[in-house]
Scaffold this motif. Structure first.
Motif, PDB file in Angstrom:
ATOM      1  N   TYR A 115      12.618  -3.835  16.947  1.00  0.00           N
ATOM      2  CA  TYR A 115      12.600  -3.942  15.478  1.00  0.00           C
ATOM      3  C   TYR A 115      13.653  -4.938  14.994  1.00  0.00           C
ATOM      4  O   TYR A 115      13.345  -5.882  14.254  1.00  0.00           O
ATOM      5  CB  TYR A 115      12.846  -2.554  14.879  1.00  0.00           C
ATOM      6  CG  TYR A 115      12.964  -2.533  13.367  1.00  0.00           C
ATOM      7  CD1 TYR A 115      11.887  -2.883  12.555  1.00  0.00           C
ATOM      8  CD2 TYR A 115      14.149  -2.134  12.739  1.00  0.00           C
ATOM      9  CE1 TYR A 115      11.991  -2.846  11.168  1.00  0.00           C
ATOM     10  CE2 TYR A 115      14.254  -2.089  11.357  1.00  0.00           C
ATOM     11  CZ  TYR A 115      13.173  -2.458  10.566  1.00  0.00           C
ATOM     12  OH  TYR A 115      13.285  -2.425   9.199  1.00  0.00           O
ATOM     13  N   LEU A 130      19.129   2.312   4.133  1.00  0.00           N
ATOM     14  CA  LEU A 130      18.116   3.311   4.487  1.00  0.00           C
ATOM     15  C   LEU A 130      17.308   3.730   3.255  1.00  0.00           C
ATOM     16  O   LEU A 130      17.876   4.017   2.198  1.00  0.00           O
ATOM     17  CB  LEU A 130      18.803   4.541   5.094  1.00  0.00           C
ATOM     18  CG  LEU A 130      17.895   5.726   5.400  1.00  0.00           C
ATOM     19  CD1 LEU A 130      16.860   5.368   6.464  1.00  0.00           C
ATOM     20  CD2 LEU A 130      18.711   6.930   5.850  1.00  0.00           C
ATOM     21  N   VAL A 131      15.995   3.748   3.420  1.00  0.00           N
ATOM     22  CA  VAL A 131      15.103   4.188   2.355  1.00  0.00           C
ATOM     23  C   VAL A 131      14.188   5.273   2.935  1.00  0.00           C
ATOM     24  O   VAL A 131      13.643   5.087   4.033  1.00  0.00           O
ATOM     25  CB  VAL A 131      14.233   3.020   1.824  1.00  0.00           C
ATOM     26  CG1 VAL A 131      13.456   3.450   0.590  1.00  0.00           C
ATOM     27  CG2 VAL A 131      15.095   1.793   1.518  1.00  0.00           C
ATOM     28  N   GLY A 156       6.233  -4.467   6.953  1.00  0.00           N
ATOM     29  CA  GLY A 156       7.046  -4.405   8.168  1.00  0.00           C
ATOM     30  C   GLY A 156       6.607  -3.279   9.076  1.00  0.00           C
ATOM     31  O   GLY A 156       5.887  -2.363   8.670  1.00  0.00           O
ATOM     32  N   THR A 213      -4.570  -1.372   4.575  1.00  0.00           N
ATOM     33  CA  THR A 213      -5.373  -0.220   4.138  1.00  0.00           C
ATOM     34  C   THR A 213      -6.001  -0.465   2.768  1.00  0.00           C
ATOM     35  O   THR A 213      -5.383  -0.225   1.718  1.00  0.00           O
ATOM     36  CB  THR A 213      -4.479   1.048   4.084  1.00  0.00           C
ATOM     37  OG1 THR A 213      -3.626   1.042   5.218  1.00  0.00           O
ATOM     38  CG2 THR A 213      -5.317   2.305   4.076  1.00  0.00           C
ATOM     39  N   SER A 247       0.832  -1.211   0.000  1.00  0.00           N
ATOM     40  CA  SER A 247       0.000   0.000   0.000  1.00  0.00           C
ATOM     41  C   SER A 247       0.863   1.257   0.000  1.00  0.00           C
ATOM     42  O   SER A 247       0.412   2.320  -0.404  1.00  0.00           O
ATOM     43  CB  SER A 247      -0.937   0.001   1.219  1.00  0.00           C
ATOM     44  OG  SER A 247      -0.217  -0.249   2.406  1.00  0.00           O
ATOM     45  N   TYR A 248       2.089   1.145   0.499  1.00  0.00           N
ATOM     46  CA  TYR A 248       2.961   2.320   0.617  1.00  0.00           C
ATOM     47  C   TYR A 248       4.416   1.914   0.359  1.00  0.00           C
ATOM     48  O   TYR A 248       4.761   0.741   0.354  1.00  0.00           O
ATOM     49  CB  TYR A 248       2.903   2.900   2.055  1.00  0.00           C
ATOM     50  CG  TYR A 248       1.559   3.413   2.468  1.00  0.00           C
ATOM     51  CD1 TYR A 248       1.116   4.679   2.086  1.00  0.00           C
ATOM     52  CD2 TYR A 248       0.722   2.633   3.275  1.00  0.00           C
ATOM     53  CE1 TYR A 248      -0.123   5.155   2.480  1.00  0.00           C
ATOM     54  CE2 TYR A 248      -0.530   3.105   3.676  1.00  0.00           C
ATOM     55  CZ  TYR A 248      -0.946   4.364   3.283  1.00  0.00           C
ATOM     56  OH  TYR A 248      -2.163   4.827   3.678  1.00  0.00           O
TER      57      TYR A 248
HETATM   58  N1  LIG Z   1      12.520   2.464   5.136  1.00  0.00           N
HETATM   59  C1  LIG Z   1      13.711   1.961   5.451  1.00  0.00           C
HETATM   60  O1  LIG Z   1      14.686   2.701   5.698  1.00  0.00           O
HETATM   61  C2  LIG Z   1      13.913   0.471   5.503  1.00  0.00           C
HETATM   62  C3  LIG Z   1      15.228   0.008   5.643  1.00  0.00           C
HETATM   63  C4  LIG Z   1      15.455  -1.361   5.693  1.00  0.00           C
HETATM   64  C5  LIG Z   1      14.388  -2.242   5.597  1.00  0.00           C
HETATM   65  N2  LIG Z   1      13.124  -1.765   5.465  1.00  0.00           N
HETATM   66  C6  LIG Z   1      12.040  -2.752   5.375  1.00  0.00           C
HETATM   67  O2  LIG Z   1      11.321  -2.516   4.191  1.00  0.00           O
HETATM   68  C7  LIG Z   1       9.969  -2.953   4.348  1.00  0.00           C
HETATM   69  C8  LIG Z   1       9.023  -1.880   3.839  1.00  0.00           C
HETATM   70  O3  LIG Z   1       9.221  -0.706   4.608  1.00  0.00           O
HETATM   71  P1  LIG Z   1       8.840   0.767   4.085  1.00  0.00           P
HETATM   72  O4  LIG Z   1       9.968   1.640   4.420  1.00  0.00           O
HETATM   73  O5  LIG Z   1       8.316   0.722   2.711  1.00  0.00           O
HETATM   74  O6  LIG Z   1       7.663   1.109   5.115  1.00  0.00           O
HETATM   75  P2  LIG Z   1       6.204   1.688   4.938  1.00  0.00           P
HETATM   76  O7  LIG Z   1       6.170   2.730   3.877  1.00  0.00           O
HETATM   77  O8  LIG Z   1       5.760   2.049   6.309  1.00  0.00           O
HETATM   78  O9  LIG Z   1       5.370   0.435   4.437  1.00  0.00           O
HETATM   79  C9  LIG Z   1       5.126  -0.642   5.286  1.00  0.00           C
HETATM   80  C10 LIG Z   1       4.085  -1.515   4.620  1.00  0.00           C
HETATM   81  O10 LIG Z   1       3.777  -2.606   5.488  1.00  0.00           O
HETATM   82  C11 LIG Z   1       2.349  -2.695   5.613  1.00  0.00           C
HETATM   83  N3  LIG Z   1       1.978  -3.255   6.903  1.00  0.00           N
HETATM   84  C12 LIG Z   1       2.345  -2.812   8.133  1.00  0.00           C
HETATM   85  N4  LIG Z   1       1.730  -3.543   9.084  1.00  0.00           N
HETATM   86  C13 LIG Z   1       0.984  -4.478   8.437  1.00  0.00           C
HETATM   87  C14 LIG Z   1       0.113  -5.506   8.869  1.00  0.00           C
HETATM   88  N5  LIG Z   1      -0.132  -5.739  10.174  1.00  0.00           N
HETATM   89  N6  LIG Z   1      -0.492  -6.274   7.933  1.00  0.00           N
HETATM   90  C15 LIG Z   1      -0.292  -6.033   6.608  1.00  0.00           C
HETATM   91  N7  LIG Z   1       0.510  -5.075   6.142  1.00  0.00           N
HETATM   92  C16 LIG Z   1       1.143  -4.301   7.043  1.00  0.00           C
HETATM   93  C17 LIG Z   1       1.881  -1.255   5.449  1.00  0.00           C
HETATM   94  O11 LIG Z   1       0.556  -1.190   4.994  1.00  0.00           O
HETATM   95  P3  LIG Z   1      -0.742  -0.882   5.894  1.00  0.00           P
HETATM   96  O12 LIG Z   1      -0.361   0.178   6.884  1.00  0.00           O
HETATM   97  O13 LIG Z   1      -1.733  -0.442   4.863  1.00  0.00           O
HETATM   98  O14 LIG Z   1      -1.108  -2.175   6.505  1.00  0.00           O
HETATM   99  C18 LIG Z   1       2.806  -0.750   4.353  1.00  0.00           C
HETATM  100  O15 LIG Z   1       2.295  -1.087   3.097  1.00  0.00           O
HETATM  101  C19 LIG Z   1       9.809  -3.287   5.839  1.00  0.00           C
HETATM  102  O16 LIG Z   1       9.863  -4.680   6.021  1.00  0.00           O
HETATM  103  C20 LIG Z   1      11.023  -2.642   6.485  1.00  0.00           C
HETATM  104  O17 LIG Z   1      11.425  -3.328   7.651  1.00  0.00           O
HETATM  105  C21 LIG Z   1      12.859  -0.434   5.411  1.00  0.00           C
END
Ligand SMILES: NC(=O)c1ccc[n+]([C@@H]2O[C@H](COP(=O)([O-])OP(=O)(O)OC[C@H]3O[C@@H](n4cnc5c(N)ncnc54)[C@H](OP(=O)(O)O)[C@@H]3O)[C@@H](O)[C@H]2O)c1
Length: 291
Positions: free
Chosen positions: A184, A216-217, A118, A65, A41-42
């Protein structure tokens, strides 16, 4: 106007990696494949779903969502792609059972699972005494939910002798543990280890796994932490490029260049690195108290 210093993109690439995949190669790998992307979704998941659909994959969108999933699905369809929304809370095991039953009924198979959904929490242990739910919630979304989803999908993958699981993990599980990230990183580490263990049992049945140790993203997830906003990070599209390479090429893992030596050094020099991070945490805390 972009105020970042010259050389910033190079720094971003060095720290976070930029190993992407050309469009033609991705099309060859995913055209008509059924790819389930959680957390679509995001952020990284949304960008990954859009890129895979543009390359001809049939994309199954999973997150909580529903309205946002529909926005993503409509955008994909408007560009001529194929996408289907399956709003699901991955923290609920029964909902995952229903999800997989619905998907197998509707599409017959899942060729690739991108386990990306996540939940991140950055909080000191002193602020966590009344917050056991932080540990429960991060584990539910980062470990137990993804593990349950894999368990539900594996029988049909093994039966067909084909399947690929891509875990969107974090570089943080490869670098020395960091103060404030306990809930985390422990939950992300748990799924990383679990998947690596079962991967050894699956290869002979044609099911492979890849882990992207993402740097980092800049997304909704990193945005609430001011420190992270100022650090060199990838865009969701650049991160999706790495995930798509994992989907297409099935590497064991994708790891940012600087993380490999950090991982090796952290293991070799466990005590000094823990002490170093301890000093960093104490200095940050002292500064906060005196401000
Ligand atoms: N951003 C970074 O710097 C970074 C770095 C390393 C790894 N990561 C990993 O990359 C992945 C994506 O992160 P992102 O940065 O794109 O974060 P994000 O924009 O917050 O997206 C997280 C996604 O997970 C979904 N989600 C969360 N809780 C959920 C649940 N209970 N059931 C189903 N879906 C759920 C959210 O959708 P809903 O809220 O609609 O459910 C959203 O689509 C994660 O696993 C994170 O650990 C991120």
């Amino acid at each position: 106007m972009d105020k970042r210093p010259p050389g910033w993109p190079l720094l971003v690439a060095l720290i976070n990696g930029r190993s992407g995949i050309p469009d033609a190669r991705l099309v060859e790998a995913v055209r008509d494949k059924v790819v389930l992307v959680t957390g679509s979704s995001y952020g990284i998941g949304e960008a990954t779903a859009r890129r895979l659909a543009a390359a001809g994959a049939i994309v199954l969108l999973v997150a909580r969502t529903a309205e946002q999933l529909d926005v993503v699905a409509s955008g994909i369809k408007a560009s001529g792609g194929r996408a289907f929304s399956y709003p699901t809370n991955l923290a609920e095991p029964a909902a995952i059972e229903r999800l997989v039953a619905d998907i197998l009924r509707d599409h017959g198979r899942v060729d690739v699972l991108v386990s990306n959904a996540g939940k991140s929490i950055r909080r000191s242990i002193a602020d966590s005494y009344q917050r056991f739910h932080d540990i429960e919630r991060t584990n539910a979304v980062n470990y137990l939910g993804p593990a349950k989803l894999v368990l539900e999908l594996l029988p049909s993958m093994r039966e067909r002798g084909a399947g690929h699981i891509v875990n969107v993990s974090t570089a943080g599980v490869r670098t020395p543990p960091m103060a404030r990230w306990s809930a985390y990183l422990a939950s992300k580490s748990a799924f990383d280890v679990w998947l690596r263990c079962i991967s050894q049992e699956l290869r002979h049945d044609g099911v492979t796994t890849s882990t992207v140790y993402m740097g980092l993203v800049h997304t909704r997830m990193s945005e609430p932490t001011p420190l992270l906003n100022s650090l060199p990070g990838l865009t969701p599209e650049q991160a999706a490029d790495q995930v798509c390479r994992a989907v297409a090429e099935r590497p064991h893992n994708i790891t940012p260049p600087l993380v490999r030596p950090a991982d090796a050094l952290g293991n070799l020099l466990r005590v000094p690195t823990d002490r170093l991070f301890e000093q960093y945490f104490r200095r940050g805390n002292t500064r906060k108290r005196t401000q």
